[in-house]
Design a protein around this motif. Sequence first.
Motif, PDB file in Angstrom:
ATOM      1  N   VAL A   1       0.859  -1.186   0.000  1.00  0.00           N
ATOM      2  CA  VAL A   1       0.000   0.000   0.000  1.00  0.00           C
ATOM      3  C   VAL A   1       0.894   1.235   0.000  1.00  0.00           C
ATOM      4  O   VAL A   1       2.082   1.142   0.320  1.00  0.00           O
ATOM      5  N   PRO A   2       0.378   2.415  -0.372  1.00  0.00           N
ATOM      6  CA  PRO A   2       1.201   3.631  -0.340  1.00  0.00           C
ATOM      7  C   PRO A   2       1.774   3.882   1.058  1.00  0.00           C
ATOM      8  O   PRO A   2       1.018   3.906   2.036  1.00  0.00           O
ATOM      9  N   ALA A   3       3.075   4.055   1.143  1.00  0.00           N
ATOM     10  CA  ALA A   3       3.724   4.198   2.448  1.00  0.00           C
ATOM     11  C   ALA A   3       4.952   5.087   2.320  1.00  0.00           C
ATOM     12  O   ALA A   3       5.507   5.268   1.235  1.00  0.00           O
ATOM     13  N   ARG A   4       5.371   5.640   3.448  1.00  0.00           N
ATOM     14  CA  ARG A   4       6.582   6.455   3.521  1.00  0.00           C
ATOM     15  C   ARG A   4       7.356   6.055   4.761  1.00  0.00           C
ATOM     16  O   ARG A   4       6.770   5.816   5.818  1.00  0.00           O
ATOM     17  N   ARG A   5       8.684   5.990   4.610  1.00  0.00           N
ATOM     18  CA  ARG A   5       9.558   5.671   5.743  1.00  0.00           C
ATOM     19  C   ARG A   5      10.564   6.800   5.877  1.00  0.00           C
ATOM     20  O   ARG A   5      11.297   7.111   4.941  1.00  0.00           O
ATOM     21  N   GLN A   6      10.617   7.453   7.055  1.00  0.00           N
ATOM     22  CA  GLN A   6      11.512   8.586   7.269  1.00  0.00           C
ATOM     23  C   GLN A   6      12.101   8.549   8.661  1.00  0.00           C
ATOM     24  O   GLN A   6      11.476   8.066   9.610  1.00  0.00           O
ATOM     25  N   HIS A   7      13.308   9.103   8.770  1.00  0.00           N
ATOM     26  CA  HIS A   7      13.813   9.417  10.102  1.00  0.00           C
ATOM     27  C   HIS A   7      12.928  10.521  10.656  1.00  0.00           C
ATOM     28  O   HIS A   7      12.487  11.408   9.936  1.00  0.00           O
ATOM     29  N   PHE A   8      12.656  10.470  11.959  1.00  0.00           N
ATOM     30  CA  PHE A   8      11.675  11.383  12.534  1.00  0.00           C
ATOM     31  C   PHE A   8      12.052  12.844  12.328  1.00  0.00           C
ATOM     32  O   PHE A   8      11.194  13.676  12.019  1.00  0.00           O
ATOM     33  N   HIS A   9      13.349  13.188  12.486  1.00  0.00           N
ATOM     34  CA  HIS A   9      13.684  14.610  12.339  1.00  0.00           C
ATOM     35  C   HIS A   9      13.561  15.062  10.886  1.00  0.00           C
ATOM     36  O   HIS A   9      13.323  16.236  10.626  1.00  0.00           O
ATOM     37  N   HIS A  10      13.683  14.140   9.930  1.00  0.00           N
ATOM     38  CA  HIS A  10      13.419  14.494   8.533  1.00  0.00           C
ATOM     39  C   HIS A  10      11.937  14.817   8.347  1.00  0.00           C
ATOM     40  O   HIS A  10      11.575  15.771   7.651  1.00  0.00           O
ATOM     41  N   PHE A  11      11.086  14.006   8.974  1.00  0.00           N
ATOM     42  CA  PHE A  11       9.655  14.246   8.872  1.00  0.00           C
ATOM     43  C   PHE A  11       9.285  15.602   9.465  1.00  0.00           C
ATOM     44  O   PHE A  11       8.513  16.366   8.865  1.00  0.00           O
ATOM     45  N   MET A  12       9.844  15.927  10.638  1.00  0.00           N
ATOM     46  CA  MET A  12       9.505  17.203  11.267  1.00  0.00           C
ATOM     47  C   MET A  12      10.021  18.379  10.440  1.00  0.00           C
ATOM     48  O   MET A  12       9.374  19.432  10.388  1.00  0.00           O
ATOM     49  N   GLN A  13      11.150  18.204   9.797  1.00  0.00           N
ATOM     50  CA  GLN A  13      11.638  19.262   8.909  1.00  0.00           C
ATOM     51  C   GLN A  13      10.625  19.496   7.781  1.00  0.00           C
ATOM     52  O   GLN A  13      10.319  20.644   7.431  1.00  0.00           O
ATOM     53  N   TRP A  14      10.113  18.409   7.211  1.00  0.00           N
ATOM     54  CA  TRP A  14       9.110  18.521   6.147  1.00  0.00           C
ATOM     55  C   TRP A  14       7.837  19.175   6.674  1.00  0.00           C
ATOM     56  O   TRP A  14       7.227  20.017   6.001  1.00  0.00           O
ATOM     57  N   VAL A  15       7.400  18.802   7.884  1.00  0.00           N
ATOM     58  CA  VAL A  15       6.188  19.377   8.468  1.00  0.00           C
ATOM     59  C   VAL A  15       6.321  20.889   8.618  1.00  0.00           C
ATOM     60  O   VAL A  15       5.421  21.651   8.233  1.00  0.00           O
ATOM     61  N   HIS A  16       7.434  21.351   9.175  1.00  0.00           N
ATOM     62  CA  HIS A  16       7.628  22.797   9.347  1.00  0.00           C
ATOM     63  C   HIS A  16       7.638  23.517   8.000  1.00  0.00           C
ATOM     64  O   HIS A  16       7.037  24.596   7.854  1.00  0.00           O
ATOM     65  N   GLN A  17       8.297  22.919   7.021  1.00  0.00           N
ATOM     66  CA  GLN A  17       8.347  23.520   5.688  1.00  0.00           C
ATOM     67  C   GLN A  17       6.955  23.577   5.061  1.00  0.00           C
ATOM     68  O   GLN A  17       6.552  24.597   4.492  1.00  0.00           O
ATOM     69  N   ARG A  18       6.207  22.492   5.203  1.00  0.00           N
ATOM     70  CA  ARG A  18       4.870  22.438   4.602  1.00  0.00           C
ATOM     71  C   ARG A  18       3.913  23.404   5.299  1.00  0.00           C
ATOM     72  O   ARG A  18       3.068  24.041   4.634  1.00  0.00           O
ATOM     73  N   LEU A  19       4.008  23.525   6.615  1.00  0.00           N
ATOM     74  CA  LEU A  19       3.149  24.468   7.333  1.00  0.00           C
ATOM     75  C   LEU A  19       3.432  25.900   6.903  1.00  0.00           C
ATOM     76  O   LEU A  19       2.525  26.729   6.801  1.00  0.00           O
ATOM     77  N   PHE A  20       4.716  26.204   6.658  1.00  0.00           N
ATOM     78  CA  PHE A  20       5.063  27.538   6.160  1.00  0.00           C
ATOM     79  C   PHE A  20       4.410  27.772   4.798  1.00  0.00           C
ATOM     80  O   PHE A  20       3.878  28.862   4.528  1.00  0.00           O
TER      81      PHE A  20
ATOM     82  N   LEU B   1       1.718  26.500   3.763  1.00  0.00           N
ATOM     83  CA  LEU B   1       0.266  26.554   3.941  1.00  0.00           C
ATOM     84  C   LEU B   1      -0.183  27.789   4.718  1.00  0.00           C
ATOM     85  O   LEU B   1      -1.346  27.880   5.104  1.00  0.00           O
ATOM     86  N   THR B   2       0.739  28.717   4.947  1.00  0.00           N
ATOM     87  CA  THR B   2       0.389  29.957   5.640  1.00  0.00           C
ATOM     88  C   THR B   2      -0.788  30.633   4.934  1.00  0.00           C
ATOM     89  O   THR B   2      -0.792  30.807   3.718  1.00  0.00           O
ATOM     90  N   GLY B   3      -1.802  31.001   5.714  1.00  0.00           N
ATOM     91  CA  GLY B   3      -2.997  31.620   5.143  1.00  0.00           C
ATOM     92  C   GLY B   3      -4.121  30.632   4.902  1.00  0.00           C
ATOM     93  O   GLY B   3      -5.280  31.028   4.703  1.00  0.00           O
ATOM     94  N   THR B   4      -3.803  29.330   4.937  1.00  0.00           N
ATOM     95  CA  THR B   4      -4.827  28.296   4.777  1.00  0.00           C
ATOM     96  C   THR B   4      -5.582  28.129   6.097  1.00  0.00           C
ATOM     97  O   THR B   4      -4.947  28.034   7.153  1.00  0.00           O
ATOM     98  N   PRO B   5      -6.907  28.096   6.062  1.00  0.00           N
ATOM     99  CA  PRO B   5      -7.648  27.834   7.300  1.00  0.00           C
ATOM    100  C   PRO B   5      -7.260  26.461   7.877  1.00  0.00           C
ATOM    101  O   PRO B   5      -7.262  25.466   7.154  1.00  0.00           O
ATOM    102  N   ASP B   6      -6.913  26.441   9.139  1.00  0.00           N
ATOM    103  CA  ASP B   6      -6.526  25.209   9.825  1.00  0.00           C
ATOM    104  C   ASP B   6      -5.450  24.450   9.042  1.00  0.00           C
ATOM    105  O   ASP B   6      -5.673  23.335   8.537  1.00  0.00           O
ATOM    106  N   PRO B   7      -4.250  25.027   8.911  1.00  0.00           N
ATOM    107  CA  PRO B   7      -3.202  24.398   8.105  1.00  0.00           C
ATOM    108  C   PRO B   7      -2.781  23.020   8.597  1.00  0.00           C
ATOM    109  O   PRO B   7      -2.409  22.164   7.790  1.00  0.00           O
TER     110      PRO B   7
END
Length: 364
Positions: free
Chosen positions: A67-86, A88-94
């Motif tokens: 099935v569709p899956a992703r495997r990441q080191h946790f700090h890589h994932f958090m780096q992606w999360v912070h980048q993606r939230l930036f 999504l700035t201006g999006t309701p409930d990012p």
Amino acid sequence: MAAPLQPLAAYQRAVEQGGFFPDAAQEQAAEALQACHDTLAKGVYLWGPVGRGKTWLMDCFYQSLQVPARRQHFHHFMQWVHQRLFQLTGTPDPLRALAVELGEALRVLCFDELFVNDIGDAIILGNLFTLMFEQGVVLVATSNQPPQQLYADGFNRERFLPAIAAIQAHMQVVAIDGGQDHRLHPGVAMQRYWASAEGNPLAVVFAQLSAGQAVAQGVLCVGNRSLVTEAYADTVLWCRFAELCEKPFAAPDFMALCDRFSAIVLGEVPNLSGQQRAAKIARGTEDGVQQVVAGDRQLPALSASDDSVRRFIALVDECYDRRVPLYVQAEVALEALYTEGYLAFAFRRTLSRLQEMQLQRFGG
């Protein structure tokens, strides 16, 4: 090409044919991962001391998924999360938008080394895990800590408690501690750590690793920063600890180095231990000549070198995760490299990983 074995079968074959030591805790974890593989109804949280096979078991699970899956080191994932939230700035409930995005792209998300020590990450994860589970994402993670100990002494920890509750509700928590560090089982030795200020073993190592390649010296661009090197070639980098770990480099920079080089040579590593120093931040406001005291917040008791130690830990994590051998010359023996300080718990993993790098099988 034959399909990868499912988690329980992979473990059983490793014991029967691969020279693995039988381990009841590992077998229990393999069974939990097999149940998750079969039903995708509940995730799995594998925790225990370093070297217990958590990452290997999770990787067997991940490689067998259909099935569709992703495997990441946790700090890589958090780096992606912070980048993606930036982004999504201006999006309701990012945060919800990000969770929906993950739910549409993935059925399973695998984290290696889940560890939280940053208030920003803690606040995000407090809600993100709940939202991810609502989207049907199955989470499988490894950690050195049980869920209830995550971010245990963190500031505003109550903001992280919903994440712990979500983990306990949506993941099977499995302790893996068979009493032995499997990374230390016998193997063909290959020295990649020297505790000596005499001679120059790194020059010999660099010459061997760079044989037949063009060699350059001086400054190397890493992202937006400049790294002063001893030398570098197409496949190997040689630099000093002070230039790589005492300068403002971070995990993304180490990721970039591991993208570019297949080996890293690090010299002049000092004794990283240091006496902890009490610290606190006064919170208050001033009104004219009067100060209104709002109370103090106690900060972790860090030693003078702990910022550089954090970078060294991140470097070792990245090299280990990417199977990039790290060759080190230090002032003290490996076991004495960090024996006192706030980061002692996190450094246990670093020590175990550096010890495994002293075996020929690493990086192969």
